[in-house]
Design an enzyme around this catalytic site. Structure first.
Site, PDB file in Angstrom:
ATOM      1  N   ASN A 138      98.785  64.331 -15.292  1.00 58.05           N
ATOM      2  CA  ASN A 138      99.192  64.640 -16.704  1.00 58.05           C
ATOM      3  C   ASN A 138      99.032  63.382 -17.592  1.00 58.05           C
ATOM      4  OD1 ASN A 138      99.336  67.476 -16.701  1.00 58.05           O
ATOM      5  ND2 ASN A 138     101.516  67.173 -16.212  1.00 58.05           N
ATOM      6  N   HIS A 141      96.429  75.098 -17.869  1.00 63.01           N
ATOM      7  CA  HIS A 141      95.195  74.187 -18.488  1.00 63.01           C
ATOM      8  C   HIS A 141      94.107  74.656 -18.834  1.00 63.01           C
ATOM      9  CE1 HIS A 141      97.629  70.831 -16.782  1.00 63.01           C
ATOM     10  NE2 HIS A 141      98.134  71.388 -16.178  1.00 63.01           N
ATOM     11  N   TYR A 184      96.717  75.254  -5.711  1.00 61.67           N
ATOM     12  CA  TYR A 184      95.686  74.756  -6.564  1.00 61.67           C
ATOM     13  C   TYR A 184      94.394  75.345  -5.880  1.00 61.67           C
ATOM     14  CZ  TYR A 184      97.792  72.324 -10.388  1.00 61.67           C
ATOM     15  OH  TYR A 184      98.482  72.076 -11.603  1.00 61.67           O
TER      16      TYR A 184
END
Length: 496
Positions: A128, A55, A338
């Protein structure tokens, strides 16, 4: 008359010479003591923080979530507790596999990462523009992403690597079908839907748990590039999606999405015929229809791209009271990975950066680390419990316990019996397409698979063809014909 602002160093020292280095004579060497030169160059050398592993190419904007329907029967989350309530939000769109300088019209899924600034803390919903993903176990994530990046020998993107992985992991077929359709090349970011993708929990005021999926339906209408149009735009304007989003918001044409959810009672999860925590599957709307929640509008461009968009950090770990996790394996893996990625890229104190900072009360005992900018707790205790402050753990926020039914911990095959239907949903998706969409899908698959090369070309191609045949015989035959394969040989790979 307002005096001009003084030019200063980062420490606030005014200085006069910003263009000429201090030298010994007009043609002599530069002096080490020219600190201004060193400060400018040293800062310039550090202007590029590590780009995101995935990303990396993205765009973002601030906006507002407005609640239009009452869903308090499912969740006690304060963001949903009143019809008409408005919550400030930040949304970052992105491509997945490309580097920061790549074109944002590449064939790729699009990230749809949201941060809601709620009074119970920041809630991140990191999804997404597709409701599913390529894999369903986080152990496979690094391997998958490696195939989307550059070949370690050629340093080029490799269709061989990509299709080799997909052919060896038929769980990818659903997402691959979406990716190879025109949905893989959306017309910017405004004309696509968004999804939380994972299964999450809702917990209501009675401490009842429901499972939930989030949907964001574009009100601008779905619009995609064809493969040829996307290729042309990559050469014409590699920042098309960025420019499109920015200019429409600047012109007051604020993009909006209808926010909807699917809700599954907790008790039904154990017996539903589809694993509700499998990220490669969708919940059929006939069983769990969409429920209206609100409207998300983007209405403010960041005044500085780097400060807001590049430094934005989203993590599925960041939920708030009334919203929780689920046994979704990919979600469980992202809860760990993350925040860890953000600590590497931005530092341990990344949540103090303004775009990531909770605008409401924050109390904890985290201290020190690079770029600590909030006073570091001052003279207050840095341990818990203690006898000096009044911070307490509020038991009202405790979630109900998970019922794991005394299950045995083991390394379960993610594709075991009853978990291995990788073909029904992508086949159904293909059969729902109109004739134009089917032709575009086949053409895009053929164009991509034509790039498979090397001594394993036939093995990889035939293995992937077997998956297409299992999804839909007509789809498999059309792809085989497009690849100009010997159909007598191809028939050997059709399912019995």
């Amino acid at each position: 008359m307002v005096p001009n602002k003084k030019l200063t160093t980062a420490s606030g020292r005014p200085f006069a010479e910003n263009e000429n280095s201090q030298t010994i004579g007009p043609r002599g060497p530069i002096l080490l003591q020219d600190y201004i030169l060193h400060e400018k160059m040293a800062h310039f050398n550090r202007e590029r923080i590590p780009e995101r592993v995935v990303h990396a190419k993205g765009s973002g904007a601030y906006g507002t979530l407005t609640i239009t329907h009452d869903i308090t029967q499912y969740t006690r989350a304060k963001v949903f507790n009143q019809v008409g309530k408005e919550t400030r939000a930040f949304l970052r769109f992105s491509t997945v596999g490309g580097e920061k300088g790549s074109a944002d019209t590449e064939r790729d899924p699009r990230g749809f990462a949201l941060k809601f600034y709620t009074e119970d803390g920041n809630w991140d919903l990191v999804g997404n523009n597709t409701p599913v993903f390529f894999i369903k176990d986080p152990k496979k994530f690094g391997d998958f992403i490696h195939t989307q990046k550059r070949d370690p020998y050629t340093n080029c993107k490799s269709p061989t690597m990509i299709w080799d992985f997909w052919s060896l992991n038929p769980e990818s077929l659903h997402q691959v079908t979406i990716l190879m359709s025109d949905r893989g090349t959306p017309y910017g970011y405004r004309h696509m839907d968004g999804f939380g993708s994972h299964t999450f929990s809702f917990i209501n005021a009675q401490n009842q748990r429901f499972y939930v999926k989030f949907h964001f339906k574009t009100q601008q209408g779905i619009k995609n590039f064809t493969d040829e149009e996307a290729g042309e735009m990559r050469g014409k304007n590699p920042d098309f999606a960025q420019h499109d989003l920015l200019t429409h918001i600047d012109n007051g044409e604020f993009p909006r999405w209808a926010v909807k959810i699917q809700v599954m009672p907790e008790a039904e999860a154990a017996t539903y015929h589809i694993n509700p925590f499998d990220l490669t599957k969708v919940w059929p709307h006939g069983d769990y229809p969409l429920i209206d929640v609100g409207i998300l509008e983007l209405n403010e461009n960041p005044d500085n791209y780097f400060a807001h968009v590049e430094q934005a950090a989203f993590a599925p770990a960041h939920v708030v009271d009334g919203i929780g996790y689920s046994p979704d394996k990919m979600l469980q893996g992202r809860i760990l990975s993350y925040p860890d990625a953000h600590r590497y890229r931005l530092g341990a104190n990344y949540e103090q950066i303004p775009v990531n900072r909770c605008p409401f009360m924050v109390n904890n005992y985290q201290r020190d680390g690079q770029m600590r900018i909030d006073g570091n707790g001052g003279k207050n205790p840095n341990y818990f419990p203690n006898s000096f402050d009044d911070i307490e753990a509020d038991q009202h926020y405790k979630e109900p316990a998970w019922d794991v039914n005394a299950q045995v911990a083991d390394w379960y095959d993610r594709n075991a019996e009853n978990e291995n239907d990788h073909y029904t949903q992508p086949g159904n998706l293909y059969r729902l397409m109109d004739e134009t969409a089917k032709k575009d899908l086949i053409k895009n698959i053929v164009n991509s698979m034509s790039g498979i090369e090397g001594p394993k070309k036939d093995e990889i191609t035939n293995r992937q063809l077997c998956h297409w045949f299992r999804a839909d015989i007509g789809l498999g035959m059309a792809i085989a014909q497009g690849l100009q394969l010997d159909l007598s040989e191809t028939m050997k790979h059709m399912p019995a």
